[in-house]
Structures are given as structure tokens and as C-alpha cells.
Write a protein that holds these residues in place. Structure first.
Motif, short mmCIF file in Angstrom:
data_model
loop_
_atom_site.label_atom_id
_atom_site.label_comp_id
_atom_site.label_asym_id
_atom_site.label_seq_id
_atom_site.Cartn_x
_atom_site.Cartn_y
_atom_site.Cartn_z
N VAL A 4 -27.16 -10.97 -45.83
CA VAL A 4 -28.41 -10.67 -46.53
C VAL A 4 -28.34 -9.23 -47.00
CG1 VAL A 4 -30.92 -10.47 -46.33
CG2 VAL A 4 -29.72 -12.30 -45.11
N ARG A 5 -28.60 -9.04 -48.28
CA ARG A 5 -28.63 -7.69 -48.83
C ARG A 5 -30.03 -7.44 -49.39
NH1 ARG A 5 -25.16 -5.12 -53.80
NH2 ARG A 5 -26.41 -3.23 -53.90
N HIS A 23 -38.84 -1.63 -38.12
CA HIS A 23 -37.68 -2.40 -38.60
C HIS A 23 -36.49 -2.24 -37.64
CE1 HIS A 23 -34.86 -4.04 -41.55
NE2 HIS A 23 -34.12 -2.97 -41.41
N GLU A 24 -36.22 -1.01 -37.24
CA GLU A 24 -35.09 -0.78 -36.33
C GLU A 24 -35.34 -1.40 -34.97
OE1 GLU A 24 -31.48 0.03 -34.94
OE2 GLU A 24 -32.12 0.09 -37.03
N ASN A 39 -25.34 -4.42 -38.87
CA ASN A 39 -26.30 -4.01 -39.89
C ASN A 39 -26.18 -2.51 -40.08
OD1 ASN A 39 -27.81 -3.69 -37.28
ND2 ASN A 39 -29.35 -2.85 -38.66
N GLY A 40 -26.75 -2.04 -41.16
CA GLY A 40 -26.75 -0.60 -41.38
C GLY A 40 -27.13 -0.26 -42.80
N ASP A 44 -24.38 6.15 -48.93
CA ASP A 44 -25.00 7.22 -49.71
C ASP A 44 -26.49 7.36 -49.43
OD1 ASP A 44 -26.16 5.10 -51.07
OD2 ASP A 44 -25.31 5.63 -53.01
N GLY A 45 -27.05 6.50 -48.58
CA GLY A 45 -28.45 6.59 -48.21
C GLY A 45 -29.42 6.20 -49.30
#
Length: 49
Positions: A4-5, A23-24, A39-40, A44-45
Motif C-alpha cells: 500500500v502506498r 498513526h505510529e 513500513n516507513g 526525502d521526507g
């Protein structure tokens, strides 16, 4: 297995930090249960790979 993106539509500074905390926490619960294997964020944030 699923991939899932999610893409964030707003600039990061317009998103309530509380949302990220919730969320975390939820992701942590799913990792403990083995539902999420990895996940992550993008390197580049940007929130948009």
C-alpha cells in the motif's frame, strides 16, 4: 502480501502532529501482531515517493 502506498496531499507543516503520533501507535500495534512487516517514510521526507 499487499503493498500500500499512500501519498500525502498537504504540505507536511499543515498536518496536525497528533495524527502522526496516532498513526505510529497503530502501526506499532500492527507490527507486534505481524500484520505489518515493514513500513516507513520516503527518504526525502516529502510524503510523495
Amino acid at each position: 502480501m499487499w503493498l500500500v502506498r499512500l501519498t500525502i496531499k498537504k504540505p507536511m507543516n499543515q498536518i496536525d502532529p497528533k495524527w502522526f503520533e496516532e498513526h505510529e501507535a497503530r502501526n506499532g500495534e500492527f507490527r507486534v501482531k505481524g500484520i505489518i512487516l515493514a513500513n516507513g517514510a520516503f527518504a526525502d521526507g516529502s510524503g510523495d515517493g
